[in-house]
Design an enzyme around this catalytic site. Structure first.
Site, short mmCIF file in Angstrom:
data_model
loop_
_atom_site.label_atom_id
_atom_site.label_comp_id
_atom_site.label_asym_id
_atom_site.label_seq_id
_atom_site.Cartn_x
_atom_site.Cartn_y
_atom_site.Cartn_z
N ARG A 122 -10.58 26.58 4.03
CA ARG A 122 -9.45 25.88 3.41
C ARG A 122 -8.20 26.75 3.43
NH1 ARG A 122 -11.10 23.92 -2.34
NH2 ARG A 122 -9.22 22.64 -2.08
N MET A 123 -8.11 27.60 4.49
CA MET A 123 -6.95 28.47 4.65
C MET A 123 -6.60 28.57 6.13
SD MET A 123 -7.41 31.75 2.09
CE MET A 123 -8.85 32.34 2.99
N ASP A 134 0.85 -1.18 0.00
CA ASP A 134 0.00 0.00 0.00
C ASP A 134 0.89 1.24 0.00
OD1 ASP A 134 -2.61 1.22 0.17
OD2 ASP A 134 -2.01 1.86 2.17
N ASP A 182 -9.44 -3.64 3.31
CA ASP A 182 -8.32 -4.51 2.94
C ASP A 182 -8.58 -5.98 3.29
OD1 ASP A 182 -6.65 -2.44 2.00
OD2 ASP A 182 -6.05 -1.95 4.04
N PHE A 219 -6.82 26.80 10.49
CA PHE A 219 -7.32 26.17 9.27
C PHE A 219 -8.69 25.55 9.54
CE2 PHE A 219 -8.04 22.40 6.69
CZ PHE A 219 -7.81 22.88 5.42
#
Length: 721
Positions: free
Chosen positions: A414-415, A341, A560, A409
């Protein structure tokens, strides 16, 4: 209703380190001579014929020892008693090899068992998510009374009473009792880090856990049982080799029995030709034939075969890997394709800052300083990596005056950033968000920003823009931070080693093909599977297996589990979900995905060790032939005396020397069986050549020297032999 606080006992203190004489985890390196002495009682208990019957080679040796014992009692002679004693020692030494291997596992199991204390569990009856405390009952019960599906409360400082999944809360957990790793780990509800193991301790906060085990079937219980080796299943190759040893034993048994008439004739001829009673006394003929049989059958590998398998699993345990069966260890040695992976295995798992890219004529130092300050309030892994990168690569320091307002943030903006007392404002975040902020401040977004963003994206990275607004309100874009999945150092060299072993490496990732290709080329893997779904992983494994390949892979999530179950060697992470751990046939207690490379090497070492000692065992029979056959039949066939190339003193000393060597060589090889033959990555033909030169030729030469030395020593200490 909740139990009164005063009824809850104080947290159980950590177990003290083992004192003198107490068992502790045993290393898998050189053999400690005291282990032989400690394992001797167990070796003597294994003399029980019912126990020894599962090892046909040593069972035949024990029957021969019992037969010579009876003969020595009825017809006493020094030679008869010496042979009898060394035949019994041969059986004891064979049992000792297995007992020492098992004792290592038992020492580890005792160390693990100390972590399974009598723990009180706080079971929540009627608990539901979000329910107030007075809506359910908290009762104290013994951990052994817990059943699958029970809900338990585990506050800070207490032991988790059983294996389960966190269904509420997040906490730091000490798993050193299981993994040996002192650093605590975070366990939280949801995601792939929700599984907890009984016997580990909550260090902070509070967890609510749903028990997933049945009584006596916890992960720790299974680990103790497997480490002790009580239920170790023989692997297909081991069964095949056992069958070969049985067939060889049967062939030599038939051959020796048919020699009885010739031996009687030889005895009479020797008496007539030499007028000696050396080999003509009653019962000596049978003792000589038993000695010949024991020296001819493959006692060396028969004695060490089980110890080699147990030691292979022990070496995995020493690396904190629990193999559910010996079959899995052996399969690891035959792996052709290794599926890895990307996230957490080939890369560090979180995208990290790798470069600062200024836009236009902006100085690098100005961009780096702005990126550092605007990231101090960003608690995401990406934000912390920017701070670390600025410290390490640009040797920057924080220069923030009092009164600064931090902008953390958030997923909405998104800052992240900071508003300084001077009126200067800094922002760092997604390129589109930062560009919109610059326009809101009346600034212009340069075309160079879009070109840089596309360049970073095309290389498989993630671009973050950095901007600055001054006190006069003018905003400008300073540059771009290049985030990328950083490949772990040293992996390319490890993959080169795997390639020399004939193992093909395939990286599996959910990333787009462009990003996947960039990471695959940097890491040096042979192939990659991009945008992989659980169905894609399963299909890839089935396709490889259909081509005759053995597959190994790692995983930690529920998604998985199907692939782990399908793989020949499925290594689940201990931090993963219960579904992943139940699907795999190995569990890595350290949750280090790159450890699968070590697992493959240990599997190959097990196979090489078994092959090397089998080669040595068969080769050293040659010297025994030259010792015993001339001694038995040279009187009848004088020409055979030419085969006495070791110039052994007498027929009796020759036979006794061969029997002594046959016993002593087992003890001499126990350290090698437990430690394993050193493995170096190379082709199969190179390994075979090395095997033949070292253990084939060595197996021929060493016995000649050893038997001659033993013969010389016997003559010195027993002159009349």
């Amino acid at each position: 209703m909740s139990a009164p606080a005063e009824t809850r006992p104080a947290p159980v203190p950590d177990s003290p380190p083992p004192g003198p004489g107490q068992p502790r985890r045993v290393g898998a390196g050189m053999l400690d001579p005291t282990q032989l002495w400690r394992a001797l009682p167990q070796a003597l208990r294994k003399l029980n014929p019912v126990t020894l019957f599962r090892n046909p080679v040593m069972f035949v040796t024990e029957v021969g020892a019992a037969l010579t014992t009876g003969i020595a009692v009825v017809h006493p002679s020094l030679f008869g008693w010496l042979i009898t004693g060394w035949l019994w020692l041969t059986v004891v030494f064979a049992n000792l090899a297995e007992a020492v291997a098992e004792s290592r596992g038992k020492a580890q199991a005792d160390s693990l068992r100390r972590t399974r204390q009598q723990t009180t569990a706080w079971r929540l009856a009627g608990w539901e998510p979000g329910a107030p405390q007075d809506a359910y009952l908290e009762e104290a019960v013994a951990a052994s009374e817990l059943r699958r599906g029970d809900i338990v409360s585990v506050p800070a400082g207490e032991l988790i009473p059983g294996d389960g999944d966190v269904i509420q809360g997040a906490a730091s957990v000490d798993e050193s009792a299981i993994t040996g790793e002192s650093a605590p780990v975070i366990r939280e509800s949801g995601g792939d880090r929700s599984a907890v193991t009984g016997g580990t301790r909550v260090l902070s906060d509070h967890l609510v856990v749903r028990i997933t085990q049945e009584p006596g079937q916890s992960f720790l219980d299974r680990m103790i049982t497997l480490v002790e080796g009580a239920n170790r299943q023989k692997t297909p190759n081991e069964l095949a080799l056992n069958l070969l040893l049985v067939m060889l034993t049967f062939v030599f048994l038939v051959a020796v029995v048919t020699l009885q008439p010739m031996a009687i004739f030889s005895k009479d001829a020797m008496a007539a030709a030499h007028d000696t009673a050396a080999l003509t006394s009653n019962g000596v003929t049978a003792i000589v034939l038993v000695s010949l049989l024991v020296c001819l059958i493959p006692t060396t590998i028969g004695a060490l075969l089980s110890a080699i398998g147990i030691a292979g699993m022990d070496r995995l345990v020493q690396r904190n890997v629990l193999a559910m069966s010996g079959r899995a260890v052996e399969a690891a040695g035959d792996v052709n394709t290794l599926l890895l992976d990307k996230t957490g295995t080939i890369t560090f798992g979180n995208r990290r800052a790798s470069a600062f890219l200024p836009v236009g004529a902006v100085p690098m130092e100005r961009l780096a300083q702005a990126a550092l300050l605007s990231s101090l309030a960003d608690e995401t892994p990406e934000g912390r990596s920017i701070v670390e990168f600025a410290y390490e690569k640009h040797e920057l320091t924080e220069r923030v005056a009092n009164g600064a307002e931090w902008v953390p943030f958030t997923a909405a903006t998104r800052m992240s950033g900071v508003d300084l007392p001077s009126g200067q404002r800094l922002r760092k975040g997604a390129a589109a968000s930062v560009a919109a902020w610059v326009r809101e401040q009346g600034g212009e977004v340069p075309l160079a920003l879009e070109a840089t963003v596309q360049q970073v994206s095309a290389s498989g990275g993630t671009p973050l823009a950095v901007a600055q607004s001054t006190s006069d309100g003018r905003a400008e874009v300073l540059g771009v931070v290049h985030l990328k999945d950083v490949v772990k150092p040293g992996l390319r060299e490890r993959f080169d080693e795997l390639r020399r072993m004939g193992i093909r490496t395939v990286m599996i990732t959910g990333d787009n093909p462009v990003t996947a290709k960039a990471i695959a080329e940097e890491a040096g893997v042979d192939d990659f599977l991009a945008e992989a779904t659980p169905e894609d992983k399963l299909e890839l494994i089935k396709r490889e297996q259909a081509g005759g390949h053995l597959i190994a892979m790692t995983g930690d999530g529920t998604n998985d589990a199907p692939a782990l179950a399908q793989a020949d060697v499925g290594v689940a992470m201990n931090t993963g979900t219960s579904a992943a751990k139940e699907a795999g046939n190995m569990v890595d207690l350290d949750s280090d995905p790159t450890k699968i490379i070590e697992i493959v090497e240990i599997g190959k070492q097990l196979l090489i060790t078994r092959g090397a000692l089998t080669t040595f065992s068969i080769a050293n029979d040659i010297a025994k032939y030259f010792a015993i056959l001339p001694a038995m039949f040279a009187a009848v066939y004088p020409g055979l005396d030419r085969l006495n190339i070791m110039a052994l003193h007498s027929p009796l000393s020759a036979i006794l020397s061969a029997v002594v060597f046959n016993a002593v060589v087992i003890v001499a090889l126990i350290p090698l069986a437990l430690r394993g033959v050193r493995y170096r990555p190379s082709s199969a033909s190179a390994l075979l050549t090395r095997n033949l030169w070292i253990y084939g030729l060595g197996g021929v030469i060493a016995p000649f020297l050893a038997i001659k030395f033993i013969d010389f020593a016997l003559v010195q200490f027993i002159p009349g032999i």
